[in-house]
Design a protein around this motif. Sequence first.
Motif, PDB file in Angstrom:
ATOM      1  N   ARG A 138      29.987  24.402 -15.209  1.00 44.24           N
ATOM      2  CA  ARG A 138      30.155  24.479 -16.663  1.00 44.24           C
ATOM      3  C   ARG A 138      29.566  25.780 -17.165  1.00 44.24           C
ATOM      4  O   ARG A 138      28.556  26.252 -16.644  1.00 44.24           O
ATOM      5  N   ASP A 139      30.224  26.326 -18.186  1.00 46.76           N
ATOM      6  CA  ASP A 139      29.762  27.528 -18.855  1.00 46.76           C
ATOM      7  C   ASP A 139      29.482  27.122 -20.294  1.00 46.76           C
ATOM      8  O   ASP A 139      30.400  27.020 -21.110  1.00 46.76           O
ATOM      9  N   ASN A 140      28.219  26.877 -20.598  1.00 52.15           N
ATOM     10  CA  ASN A 140      27.871  26.382 -21.926  1.00 52.15           C
ATOM     11  C   ASN A 140      28.135  27.418 -23.014  1.00 52.15           C
ATOM     12  O   ASN A 140      28.382  27.067 -24.163  1.00 52.15           O
ATOM     13  N   ALA A 141      28.085  28.689 -22.662  1.00 50.22           N
ATOM     14  CA  ALA A 141      28.371  29.730 -23.650  1.00 50.22           C
ATOM     15  C   ALA A 141      29.830  29.662 -24.101  1.00 50.22           C
ATOM     16  O   ALA A 141      30.164  30.026 -25.228  1.00 50.22           O
ATOM     17  N   LYS A 142      30.702  29.183 -23.199  1.00 49.66           N
ATOM     18  CA  LYS A 142      32.125  29.080 -23.520  1.00 49.66           C
ATOM     19  C   LYS A 142      32.550  27.642 -23.780  1.00 49.66           C
ATOM     20  O   LYS A 142      33.734  27.375 -23.988  1.00 49.66           O
ATOM     21  N   ASN A 143      31.573  26.709 -23.723  1.00 48.35           N
ATOM     22  CA  ASN A 143      31.893  25.290 -23.894  1.00 48.35           C
ATOM     23  C   ASN A 143      33.037  24.875 -22.968  1.00 48.35           C
ATOM     24  O   ASN A 143      33.961  24.156 -23.381  1.00 48.35           O
ATOM     25  N   THR A 144      32.961  25.318 -21.744  1.00 49.01           N
ATOM     26  CA  THR A 144      34.041  25.096 -20.785  1.00 49.01           C
ATOM     27  C   THR A 144      33.480  24.505 -19.501  1.00 49.01           C
ATOM     28  O   THR A 144      32.413  24.918 -19.031  1.00 49.01           O
ATOM     29  N   VAL A 145      34.214  23.552 -18.962  1.00 49.87           N
ATOM     30  CA  VAL A 145      33.876  22.997 -17.656  1.00 49.87           C
ATOM     31  C   VAL A 145      35.050  23.255 -16.723  1.00 49.87           C
ATOM     32  O   VAL A 145      36.222  23.212 -17.138  1.00 49.87           O
ATOM     33  N   TYR A 146      34.721  23.579 -15.485  1.00 52.14           N
ATOM     34  CA  TYR A 146      35.736  23.926 -14.497  1.00 52.14           C
ATOM     35  C   TYR A 146      35.690  22.943 -13.337  1.00 52.14           C
ATOM     36  O   TYR A 146      34.629  22.504 -12.913  1.00 52.14           O
ATOM     37  N   LEU A 147      36.882  22.644 -12.829  1.00 53.64           N
ATOM     38  CA  LEU A 147      36.994  21.839 -11.613  1.00 53.64           C
ATOM     39  C   LEU A 147      37.830  22.633 -10.632  1.00 53.64           C
ATOM     40  O   LEU A 147      39.000  22.913 -10.885  1.00 53.64           O
ATOM     41  N   GLN A 148      37.226  23.008  -9.530  1.00 55.87           N
ATOM     42  CA  GLN A 148      37.965  23.723  -8.496  1.00 55.87           C
ATOM     43  C   GLN A 148      38.107  22.813  -7.278  1.00 55.87           C
ATOM     44  O   GLN A 148      37.110  22.248  -6.810  1.00 55.87           O
ATOM     45  N   ILE A 149      39.319  22.667  -6.825  1.00 60.08           N
ATOM     46  CA  ILE A 149      39.586  21.816  -5.665  1.00 60.08           C
ATOM     47  C   ILE A 149      40.184  22.699  -4.573  1.00 60.08           C
ATOM     48  O   ILE A 149      41.144  23.445  -4.814  1.00 60.08           O
ATOM     49  N   PHE A 150      39.621  22.605  -3.394  1.00 61.98           N
ATOM     50  CA  PHE A 150      40.076  23.362  -2.236  1.00 61.98           C
ATOM     51  C   PHE A 150      40.808  22.413  -1.279  1.00 61.98           C
ATOM     52  O   PHE A 150      40.734  21.198  -1.403  1.00 61.98           O
ATOM     53  N   SER A 151      41.507  23.020  -0.310  1.00 62.60           N
ATOM     54  CA  SER A 151      42.185  22.225   0.728  1.00 62.60           C
ATOM     55  C   SER A 151      42.960  21.076   0.107  1.00 62.60           C
ATOM     56  O   SER A 151      42.799  19.912   0.498  1.00 62.60           O
ATOM     57  N   LEU A 152      43.781  21.399  -0.859  1.00 65.45           N
ATOM     58  CA  LEU A 152      44.525  20.373  -1.592  1.00 65.45           C
ATOM     59  C   LEU A 152      45.431  19.578  -0.665  1.00 65.45           C
ATOM     60  O   LEU A 152      46.011  20.107   0.281  1.00 65.45           O
ATOM     61  N   LYS A 153      45.544  18.280  -0.992  1.00 63.19           N
ATOM     62  CA  LYS A 153      46.373  17.355  -0.237  1.00 63.19           C
ATOM     63  C   LYS A 153      47.402  16.748  -1.177  1.00 63.19           C
ATOM     64  O   LYS A 153      47.154  16.646  -2.387  1.00 63.19           O
ATOM     65  N   PRO A 154      48.538  16.305  -0.656  1.00 55.90           N
ATOM     66  CA  PRO A 154      49.525  15.647  -1.523  1.00 55.90           C
ATOM     67  C   PRO A 154      48.927  14.487  -2.324  1.00 55.90           C
ATOM     68  O   PRO A 154      49.330  14.254  -3.471  1.00 55.90           O
ATOM     69  N   GLU A 155      47.953  13.792  -1.748  1.00 57.87           N
ATOM     70  CA  GLU A 155      47.355  12.669  -2.465  1.00 57.87           C
ATOM     71  C   GLU A 155      46.456  13.109  -3.621  1.00 57.87           C
ATOM     72  O   GLU A 155      45.968  12.263  -4.378  1.00 57.87           O
TER      73      GLU A 155
END
Length: 119
Positions: free
Chosen positions: A72-89
């Motif tokens: 999260r970047d509180n200065a930008k009021n933004t939260v990020y979700l990064q997902i690696f090795s993505l699967k069809p599920e």
Amino acid sequence: VQLQASGGGLVQAGGSLRLSCVASGGMLMIRAMTMGWYRQAPGQQRELVGNITATGTTNYADSVKGRCTLSRDNAKNTVYLQIFSLKPEDSAVYYCNAKLFRGTLYESWGQGTKLTVSS
């Protein structure tokens, strides 16, 4: 508090993606809130992917643990979700959530962003 999620799309299996959620309204409240991401696949119940507290403590579902990073970047009021090795599920509509309990539960949901992982 209003939440605007973005970043979904079509990704090949094995790839990675970063979702963003921008919060607006009630800045002091936003920074105190636990921000989370949930996902819902067709015909399935909505499930928690992970969340991050105001102090930066993270919690991940077993299904994404080890290939997912919340920040999260509180200065930008933004939260990020990064997902690696993505699967069809991992294909689902991803929803941003914000929660704060101060005697009563304050909760907001974003509109959802769709991720499709092709095999």
